[in-house]
Design an enzyme around this catalytic site. Structure first.
Site, PDB file in Angstrom:
ATOM      1  NE  ARG A   1       9.285  -9.368 -10.565  1.00  0.00           N
ATOM      2  CZ  ARG A   1       8.993  -8.260 -11.236  1.00  0.00           C
ATOM      3  NH1 ARG A   1       7.727  -7.963 -11.504  1.00  0.00           N
ATOM      4  NH2 ARG A   1       9.953  -7.431 -11.623  1.00  0.00           N
TER       5      ARG A   1
ATOM      6  CD  GLU B   1       6.066 -13.969 -15.583  1.00  0.00           C
ATOM      7  OE1 GLU B   1       6.822 -13.113 -16.079  1.00  0.00           O
ATOM      8  OE2 GLU B   1       5.069 -13.676 -14.877  1.00  0.00           O
TER       9      GLU B   1
ATOM     10  CG  LEU C   1      -1.783   1.236   1.450  1.00  0.00           C
ATOM     11  CD1 LEU C   1      -2.728   1.483   0.282  1.00  0.00           C
ATOM     12  CD2 LEU C   1      -2.554   1.111   2.758  1.00  0.00           C
TER      13      LEU C   1
ATOM     14  CG  HIS D   1       5.419  -9.764 -16.529  1.00  0.00           C
ATOM     15  ND1 HIS D   1       6.276 -10.558 -15.801  1.00  0.00           N
ATOM     16  CD2 HIS D   1       5.528  -8.528 -15.991  1.00  0.00           C
ATOM     17  CE1 HIS D   1       6.890  -9.826 -14.878  1.00  0.00           C
ATOM     18  NE2 HIS D   1       6.445  -8.597 -14.984  1.00  0.00           N
TER      19      HIS D   1
END
Length: 312
Positions: A233, A262, A152, A280
């Site tokens: 990630r 990925e 945050l 991505h």
């Protein structure tokens, strides 16, 4: 031949360095493996390495550049940059993460709304002619929902919070000192944050201590009406646990711009209707490329000017 103090890997499409080119300060090599092909004398002249998140800068690469003083990466990712090793050598490291902040935040909110309104299926519904036979399912409004943001207080986290606030969502975060005073409800731990959230967004780096912070327990806490967004990630999420949660509808849905596998997508994940997958692309815009290149070039020129003045 002009001494070239800047060594660069090929710029990404949309990235140009007119001042460095005009002053003939930059040498471009195909990749990290191409550095060894540069003569020893020319490598000794290199003060700056311009790299990227995918190419990085290892200790072995730095060994080939004995007078390296500055490594700059045109992105936020530093996974392949040996920051501790470079700092021990007195090499400054700079990742131009601020260039992609707004684009990543935009994607996070776009994915949130796409999930809530089931827009992927709505598109197929309209294209496939089903609209002619009836109305599409009623969607969920993000207005009044609580969006929990992991990360945050970071640049991207704050940009997401601003967009979520504009959509009249309530903001939540982890109970951290850095999150105090940001106008968010704070919760002690990921499970508690998940339980409090209608949408949980991951905008934190994939450091080792955060591996699989979202697993079966956190997904169960998110609940059957909860949704997960990951633009951080891939290793932040236990993918197998997520697949099970999606298959059993333990959560309503997920949107993933990153995966720990990925670019390979697990077949079970790819077939699920309650997940949105993007390749991505969080910071992958022409605007980001242009902004990143300008920031990087200015940083390099400032570094060279400073070191030149110190040497004189």
């Amino acid at each position: 031949m002009t001494v070239k103090p800047v060594l660069s890997f090929p710029p990404l499409a949309g990235m140009t360095y007119p001042s460095l080119d005009q002053s003939d300060l930059i040498r471009i090599v195909a990749g990290p493996e191409g550095v060894a092909e540069v003569s020893e004398a020319d490598r000794s002249a290199v003060r700056v390495l311009m790299t990227s998140a995918t190419r990085g800068c290892s200790a072995e690469l730095a060994d080939k550049l004995p007078n390296l003083g500055f490594v700059i990466s045109q992105g936020a990712g530093s996974d392949k940059i040996d920051i501790p090793g470079l700092e021990k050598r007195g090499v400054r490291v700079r990742c131009v993460g601020e260039a992609l902040t707004d684009d990543v935040a935009d994607l996070a909110m776009t994915l949130t709304i796409m999930l809530c309104r089931d827009l992927v299926r709505a598109d197929a519904f309209a294209r496939g002619g089903e609209w002619e036979r009836g109305r599409f399912d009623v969607g969920d409004s993000p207005v009044g929902m609580t969006i929990g943001i992991g990360g945050l207080s970071g640049r991207i986290g704050q940009a997401i919070a601003a967009r979520a606030s504009a959509s009249k969502m309530k903001i939540a975060g982890l109970k951290r000192g850095s999150n105090e005073g940001l106008g968010a409800s704070l919760y002690d731990g990921w499970e508690a944050l998940a339980e409090a959230s209608d949408v949980l967004v991951l905008a934190v780096p994939g450091t080792a201590d955060l591996k699989h912070v979202i697993g079966a327990r956190e997904l169960a806490a998110l609940g059957p009406k909860g949704r997960l967004i990951n633009i951080g990630r891939g290793n932040l999420v236990d993918t197998e646990a997520l697949i099970v949660a999606l298959e059993t509808k333990a959560i309503a849905g997920a949107a993933l711009d990153v995966l720990d596998t990925e670019p390979v997508i697990p077949p079970r994940l790819a077939t699920l209707p309650n997940v949105i997958l993007t390749p991505h692309i969080g910071g992958q815009t022409w605007g980001q490329r242009s902004r990143g290149a300008r920031i990087a070039e200015d940083e390099v020129l400032a570094f060279l000017a400073t070191t030149h003045s110190l040497q004189n």
